[in-house]
Design a protein around this motif. Sequence first.
Motif, PDB file in Angstrom:
ATOM      1  N   PHE A 104       0.794  -1.230   0.000  1.00 45.45           N
ATOM      2  CA  PHE A 104       0.000   0.000   0.000  1.00 45.45           C
ATOM      3  C   PHE A 104       0.830   1.286   0.000  1.00 45.45           C
ATOM      4  O   PHE A 104       0.266   2.366   0.155  1.00 45.45           O
ATOM      5  N   ALA A 105       2.153   1.194  -0.138  1.00 46.31           N
ATOM      6  CA  ALA A 105       3.034   2.367   0.028  1.00 46.31           C
ATOM      7  C   ALA A 105       2.828   2.979   1.411  1.00 46.31           C
ATOM      8  O   ALA A 105       2.912   4.200   1.592  1.00 46.31           O
TER       9      ALA A 105
ATOM     10  N   ARG B 151      -0.184  14.295  -8.496  1.00 50.85           N
ATOM     11  CA  ARG B 151       0.028  13.619  -7.225  1.00 50.85           C
ATOM     12  C   ARG B 151      -1.153  13.827  -6.273  1.00 50.85           C
ATOM     13  O   ARG B 151      -2.045  14.625  -6.534  1.00 50.85           O
ATOM     14  N   TRP B 152      -1.102  13.103  -5.130  1.00 51.21           N
ATOM     15  CA  TRP B 152      -2.200  13.203  -4.171  1.00 51.21           C
ATOM     16  C   TRP B 152      -2.114  14.518  -3.396  1.00 51.21           C
ATOM     17  O   TRP B 152      -1.213  15.319  -3.579  1.00 51.21           O
TER      18      TRP B 152
ATOM     19  N   LEU C 118       5.734   7.104  -4.527  1.00 51.28           N
ATOM     20  CA  LEU C 118       6.336   8.098  -5.414  1.00 51.28           C
ATOM     21  C   LEU C 118       6.121   7.805  -6.905  1.00 51.28           C
ATOM     22  O   LEU C 118       6.853   8.341  -7.746  1.00 51.28           O
ATOM     23  N   LEU C 119       5.145   6.966  -7.235  1.00 53.16           N
ATOM     24  CA  LEU C 119       4.982   6.584  -8.629  1.00 53.16           C
ATOM     25  C   LEU C 119       4.739   7.781  -9.560  1.00 53.16           C
ATOM     26  O   LEU C 119       5.334   7.842 -10.650  1.00 53.16           O
TER      27      LEU C 119
ATOM     28  N   GLU D  79       6.814  22.099  -7.527  1.00 53.91           N
ATOM     29  CA  GLU D  79       8.153  21.585  -7.228  1.00 53.91           C
ATOM     30  C   GLU D  79       8.529  20.583  -8.308  1.00 53.91           C
ATOM     31  O   GLU D  79       7.737  20.296  -9.215  1.00 53.91           O
ATOM     32  N   ALA D  80       9.739  20.051  -8.217  1.00 53.88           N
ATOM     33  CA  ALA D  80      10.192  19.045  -9.180  1.00 53.88           C
ATOM     34  C   ALA D  80       9.989  17.657  -8.579  1.00 53.88           C
ATOM     35  O   ALA D  80       9.458  17.504  -7.469  1.00 53.88           O
ATOM     36  N   THR D  81      10.417  16.617  -9.292  1.00 57.96           N
ATOM     37  CA  THR D  81      10.119  15.251  -8.859  1.00 57.96           C
ATOM     38  C   THR D  81      10.826  14.882  -7.565  1.00 57.96           C
ATOM     39  O   THR D  81      10.319  14.060  -6.800  1.00 57.96           O
TER      40      THR D  81
END
Length: 277
Positions: free
Chosen positions: A26-27, A138-139, A149-150, A177-179
């Motif tokens: 579940f990360a 992202r969430w 982090l997918l 922001e960046a990755t």
Amino acid sequence: MTVYLNGRYVPYSQALIPVEDRAFLFADGIYEVVRCYGGRPFHLDRHYERLCRSARALELPLPLDEAAFAGIVAELLERNNLQEATVYLQVTRGAAPRRHQIPQGLEPNVVAIARPVQSPSEEEVRRGVSVITVPDTRWGLCWIKTVGLLPNVLARRQAEKEGAFDAVFVRDGLVTEATSSNVFCVIDGVVYTHPLANILPGITRAVVLEILAELGIPCREEAVPLEWFREADEIFLTGTVLEVMGVARVDGRTVGEGRSGPLTLRVWEAFRRRCAS
């Protein structure tokens, strides 16, 4: 290579995690990456504070205090004979049969690994990198440093496919922001960076804000529209491994003179002095 696993230091091949660990399913886990210079961790206290904030947000029991965190980092550096390194520490909720409900009484799994790393060279910093912009899919809790982090991975992959170094997220027309780094831009002598509202509170970001204040450079924690960002005089990224890196191109467009600008280099030089002190 020796790694840390739940109170023991074991060979990498023996660092085993149950297949039903909730981080795998579940990360359901958090992490930190600490940069070490000359065998000394950089702002370890800030990393631990952020780890605690992430744990509280997920209601995840944190089975180590700051002294234990520091001890793990120091022991891994010594056992692996490392001076210039990163230490990755991950805390998961633990292992249980796969159900969405969080079981009671789980024992968290803690793993840490140290790897050698080198700072970007002066030539690389002066040359700068290229980035693309992508929708921020992202969430809504990006300030929690979870292992989920997918979207970041896919955005980074898209950047690589387009021949760029990284991808910068854009949410509702505003640069976030960046990755794996925070983003700053310079417009008419003023530095802008997204406020701490659903972005990762980067340790390097915080240090750079202190440096800007010391240098007397005006800075606003204010979201910048994508159109302004693309026309900025300078852009730079900040991160634990990346440190301070100028951006030479955005979406194929040249930034400034097509290399790291003078303000970016001043910040980079000041940051490197901090790392050496």
